[in-house]
Design a protein around this motif. Sequence first.
Motif, mmCIF file in Angstrom:
data_model
loop_
_atom_site.group_PDB
_atom_site.id
_atom_site.type_symbol
_atom_site.label_atom_id
_atom_site.label_comp_id
_atom_site.label_asym_id
_atom_site.label_seq_id
_atom_site.Cartn_x
_atom_site.Cartn_y
_atom_site.Cartn_z
ATOM 1 N N LYS A 33 -3.295 4.951 -0.443
ATOM 2 C CA LYS A 33 -2.763 4.106 0.629
ATOM 3 C C LYS A 33 -2.775 4.816 1.982
ATOM 4 O O LYS A 33 -2.779 6.048 2.051
ATOM 5 C CB LYS A 33 -1.344 3.644 0.305
ATOM 6 C CG LYS A 33 -0.337 4.749 0.250
ATOM 7 C CD LYS A 33 1.042 4.174 -0.025
ATOM 8 C CE LYS A 33 2.067 5.289 -0.075
ATOM 9 N NZ LYS A 33 3.378 4.865 -0.512
ATOM 10 N N THR A 54 2.023 -1.299 8.928
ATOM 11 C CA THR A 54 1.100 -1.875 7.943
ATOM 12 C C THR A 54 0.680 -0.808 6.945
ATOM 13 O O THR A 54 0.186 0.253 7.323
ATOM 14 C CB THR A 54 -0.138 -2.472 8.649
ATOM 15 O OG1 THR A 54 0.306 -3.514 9.525
ATOM 16 C CG2 THR A 54 -1.117 -3.072 7.646
ATOM 17 N N ILE A 81 -1.798 -0.194 3.828
ATOM 18 C CA ILE A 81 -2.958 -0.744 3.108
ATOM 19 C C ILE A 81 -3.168 0.084 1.850
ATOM 20 O O ILE A 81 -3.402 1.297 1.924
ATOM 21 C CB ILE A 81 -4.249 -0.732 3.949
ATOM 22 C CG1 ILE A 81 -4.001 -1.311 5.348
ATOM 23 C CG2 ILE A 81 -5.356 -1.511 3.236
ATOM 24 C CD1 ILE A 81 -5.242 -1.291 6.252
ATOM 25 N N TYR A 109 -2.669 -10.294 1.160
ATOM 26 C CA TYR A 109 -1.829 -9.982 2.326
ATOM 27 C C TYR A 109 -0.362 -10.354 2.083
ATOM 28 O O TYR A 109 -0.049 -11.495 1.735
ATOM 29 C CB TYR A 109 -2.353 -10.741 3.553
ATOM 30 C CG TYR A 109 -1.743 -10.271 4.841
ATOM 31 C CD1 TYR A 109 -2.255 -9.175 5.517
ATOM 32 C CD2 TYR A 109 -0.635 -10.914 5.385
ATOM 33 C CE1 TYR A 109 -1.686 -8.718 6.691
ATOM 34 C CE2 TYR A 109 -0.057 -10.479 6.574
ATOM 35 C CZ TYR A 109 -0.591 -9.389 7.221
ATOM 36 O OH TYR A 109 -0.039 -8.934 8.386
ATOM 37 N N LEU A 112 -8.406 -4.381 -1.315
ATOM 38 C CA LEU A 112 -7.248 -4.000 -0.502
ATOM 39 C C LEU A 112 -6.026 -4.859 -0.809
ATOM 40 O O LEU A 112 -6.145 -6.056 -1.116
ATOM 41 C CB LEU A 112 -7.568 -4.180 0.991
ATOM 42 C CG LEU A 112 -8.884 -3.611 1.512
ATOM 43 C CD1 LEU A 112 -9.071 -3.974 2.973
ATOM 44 C CD2 LEU A 112 -8.925 -2.093 1.343
ATOM 45 N N ILE A 149 -2.527 -5.503 1.407
ATOM 46 C CA ILE A 149 -1.966 -5.164 2.718
ATOM 47 C C ILE A 149 -0.505 -5.615 2.783
ATOM 48 O O ILE A 149 -0.194 -6.769 2.459
ATOM 49 C CB ILE A 149 -2.791 -5.865 3.829
ATOM 50 C CG1 ILE A 149 -4.251 -5.417 3.708
ATOM 51 C CG2 ILE A 149 -2.256 -5.561 5.215
ATOM 52 C CD1 ILE A 149 -5.221 -6.373 4.332
ATOM 53 N N SER A 188 2.645 -5.775 5.442
ATOM 54 C CA SER A 188 2.955 -5.651 6.858
ATOM 55 C C SER A 188 4.388 -6.089 7.136
ATOM 56 O O SER A 188 4.878 -7.030 6.506
ATOM 57 C CB SER A 188 2.002 -6.593 7.597
ATOM 58 O OG SER A 188 1.479 -5.966 8.706
ATOM 59 N N LEU A 190 -3.318 -2.800 11.630
ATOM 60 C CA LEU A 190 -4.298 -3.083 10.567
ATOM 61 C C LEU A 190 -5.622 -2.357 10.839
ATOM 62 O O LEU A 190 -6.184 -1.700 9.957
ATOM 63 C CB LEU A 190 -4.517 -4.606 10.485
ATOM 64 C CG LEU A 190 -5.500 -5.123 9.459
ATOM 65 C CD1 LEU A 190 -5.085 -4.726 8.045
ATOM 66 C CD2 LEU A 190 -5.606 -6.662 9.540
#
Length: 345
Positions: free
Chosen positions: A5, A44, A46, A61, A94, A96, A98, A118
């Motif tokens: 990550k 963020t 990832i 997401y 991925l 993500i 946030s 991002l």
Amino acid sequence: MKQNKVIWRSPSNIAIVKYWGKKGFQQGINPSLSFTLSNSFTETEIRYQAKKSTQHIVAKYYFEGEYNAEFEKRILTYFENIQTRLELFDHYELEIYSRNTFPHSAGIASSASAMSSLALGLLSIEKTIRVIPENNFFQIASELSRLGSGSAARSVYGGFTLWGKLAGVQKSSDDFAISIYKKLHPVFKNLQDSILIVRSGKKPVSSTAGHKLMDNHPDKAERIHQATKNCKALTGILKEGYFPRFAEICEEEALSLHKLMKTSNPSFVLMQPETLTIIQKIRKYREESGAKICFTLDAGPNIHLIYPEENKAEIRKFIQNELLVYCENKKWIDDKIGSGPKQMN
Ligand code: PMV
């Protein structure tokens, strides 16, 4: 399978010279200039792991801890637009995560912090595949951010940044922002931004639709000229430290943005009665006290009150005593100029 990550924290910014109207793919019709905030940021994370699927782009997401299909759709469109620039989509899938430190729809450009955090994360992951020269990292990150949201291009550096080609300013470009922080006069070094929330809630016009209004705006050429002139003047004022001229340009830009929206087709009036009342109060206070203070607005009714740290104590009193009564539930956000994004892992 091993999951890795990256985590980036990236702040929003407040434009002194506004980006309003696009040309080509995600370039501004005019140069814009902003300062990066400190407390209003997006973090963020990832998570990435070797791809199992044959699909080119695989990403999920999550926003504020929850899966968000609407944001995911936007992010996937963004990834499609940048897929030829990054090899990571060939290698990784991925996830993500946030989150923002500021409320959604509070007059803070969340797209600037969201897209820059991002883009910085993506570029850090890209570094596991190919060499990204360290001295180009933030420039490439700025360009990638811009492709997601124009104002995000300006969030990858601390202090003041300029996005858009400007005659006489070396390395300025329509593709990415540059930092113009180095020669800043002390009066601007600890600039405060107190964001007075007149109305929270969703904006009646998205910035995508807003920018489009400039395509056929009768004042387009004049606007490009005005913004170019203001950016040019500010690059000098920021070095010299003449606050009254800074204040004039800052307010002229805010009111021009709203004038452009009022006179476009369709037309939008985004100020509220309280916005105007607060503006009048700020001008009266400045006249009577001689304090260094001015306001700017984004595409909404909320006021960004800009002032140097030296005036902080008396201006805080002014906010409390005279302005908060016009804010929604007396809400305001205490922010200031910041030092830019940070990698958190
Ligand atoms: O980055 P966008 O597409 O959300 O546009 C931002 C436009 C303004 O916030 C109104 C002005 C600016 O320069 O930040």
